[in-house]
Design an enzyme around this catalytic site. Structure first.
Site, mmCIF file in Angstrom:
data_model
loop_
_atom_site.group_PDB
_atom_site.id
_atom_site.type_symbol
_atom_site.label_atom_id
_atom_site.label_comp_id
_atom_site.label_asym_id
_atom_site.label_seq_id
_atom_site.Cartn_x
_atom_site.Cartn_y
_atom_site.Cartn_z
ATOM 1 N N GLY A 1 0.820 -1.210 0.000
ATOM 2 C CA GLY A 1 0.000 0.000 0.000
ATOM 3 C C GLY A 1 0.845 1.248 0.000
ATOM 4 N N ASN A 2 0.228 2.369 0.255
ATOM 5 C CA ASN A 2 0.977 3.629 0.314
ATOM 6 C C ASN A 2 0.368 4.527 1.379
ATOM 7 O OD1 ASN A 2 -1.060 5.470 -1.034
ATOM 8 N ND2 ASN A 2 -0.816 3.901 -2.610
#
Ligand code: CTP
Length: 400
Positions: A208-209
């Site tokens: 993810g980020n």
């Protein structure tokens, strides 16, 4: 300076009690609020409550204080009229210009911005009669906030709830801040993607980020306040749904692509504020990946995700559709931004400088908006809403 004058129209629905909270927020933030309930609204909340909370007299009929000509004066002097809740009946009256009580007269005499926050059962909201009335009001420049989805009166759930009063207050604040100018996005459909995609490795892990979604949500809110119908494609955000916005929740880049393409089919503008993963794990383990003490971990093999921004820019769903991308850069911000704008083929690219503590999750932002026409619009350090307003100014100018 005198306080901004707000007329709070209340029509006869159970959500009338929530308008007390909106009234408090408006009064406490320095607005002079005159409540104009309909006769049926008084079945739900009495005149004494409206009068005590607003500090102003309350009447429903044009026959009270006739010497002051209230049916004309209240509308003429208002800086904003907000009707919350707006029933199906009230929307119909407003769309057809009926004037049989003080509130409907006020709506006809007001020359200031008007916001409607509808609340009703799903069937009534979805009925073509209501939908046509809403379209008429929007075409004339009124801001009609989409109802929220959730529990309705009784055991029913669906679309039709009055949005959270705090959210309606935010819309009012923004509409007031824009002054008497016509909502420039009225009648437009805009799509905003927000948040960050998650690419699953197994049932418990993902790549993810750090995107919080705040910039995308600010874009959605400000577009709604400027009169647009807004579809917000939200990837893994933990933020409250903005009032008046259709929220489509997604997880992965592939799901985001599908939702954006669907919503973009009839959109006037698409703003890709989401941080979309460029790669996803080639394989998804249906069971949790276990560590093995005697073995090195397996490398994670990645494959490319579709580039949604490049795809919708190359193959526009409508002619004249305006497409905006975002670029997060750590070095050579402008040069990389220009190259990315050309590569993606969009009309505008908002270039942010990012770092460990810059932009992600912050309330403020600083950026340069690059135009495919060679323009460069710097946006100084400030709230994400201010950047959002600049983006819509530039989009609006391109929509013509
Ligand atoms: N974007 C997209 N689909 C992707 C990746 C990005 O639509 N698969 C969009 C983002 O929503 C954003 C813009 O493209 O509007 C820029 O994304 P960014 O990650 O900064 O650009 P990249 O193409 O990944 O370039 P680089 O890896 O060189 O930074």
């Amino acid at each position: 300076m005198s306080k901004p004058k707000v007329v709070l129209g209340v029509s006869g629905g159970i959500a009338a009690y929530k308008a007390c909270e909106l009234l408090r927020r408006l009064s406490e933030s320095g607005h002079d609020v005159r409540v104009v309930p309909t006769a049926s609204a008084l079945h739900f909340v009495g005149a004494a409550t409206w009068s005590a909370l607003s500090g102003n007299p309350v009447s429903t009929e044009v026959w009270d204080d006739v010497h002051e000509v209230p049916h004309v004066r209240i509308g003429q002097h208002a800086d904003l009229v907000v009707v919350a809740p707006a029933t199906a009946d009230m929307l119909a009256k407003a769309a057809h210009g009926l004037a049989d009580d003080l509130l409907t007269n006020t709506l006809l005499t007001a020359r200031c911005p008007v916001v409607f926050a509808p609340a009703m059962h799903t069937e009534m909201w979805e009925h073509p009669a209501t939908q046509e009335n809403v379209a008429t009001l929007r075409r004339r420049g009124a801001v009609v906030i989409e109802p929220a989805v959730g529990r309705l009166t009784g055991v029913d759930t669906g679309k039709g709830r009055l949005p959270d009063p705090a959210e309606i207050f935010e819309v009012c604040r923004r509409v007031l801040a824009r002054g008497a100018t016509e909502p420039d996005l009225a009648g437009r459909h805009v799509v905003v993607s927000a948040g960050g995609t998650r690419e699953p490795l197994d049932p418990v892990r993902f790549l993810g980020n750090r995107s919080s979604g705040k910039q995308g949500y600010a874009l959605a809110r400000t577009a709604a306040a400027r009169g647009a119908r807004v579809t917000l494609v939200a990837a893994n955000t933990a933020l409250a749904d903005p009032a008046g916005v259709d929220v489509v929740r997604v997880g992965t880049a592939v799901q985001l692509r599908e939702a954006v393409l669907k919503a973009a089919a009839d959109a006037d503008a698409v703003v890709m504020a989401a941080a979309v993963a460029d790669f996803r794990p080639a394989a998804y383990a249906t069971g949790k990946i276990k560590k093995k003490d005697d073995q090195e971990p397996e490398p994670i093999v990645l494959v490319r995700n579709p580039d949604v921004l490049a795809e919708i820019s190359a193959d526009r769903a409508r002619s004249g559709q305006v497409i905006v991308g975002f670029a997060a850069e750590t070095d050579d911000v402008l040069a990389n931004g220009r190259a990315k704008l050309a590569r993606k083929g969009c009309d505008l690219l908002v270039v942010n400088e990012v770092g460990e503590r810059k932009t992600f999750g912050a309330e403020e932002n600083e950026a340069v908006v690059l135009g495919a026409d060679g323009s460069e619009t710097p946006v100084p350090h400030g709230p994400k809403e201010a950047l959002a307003e600049t983006v819509w100014d530039l989009v609006s100018a391109r929509l013509g």
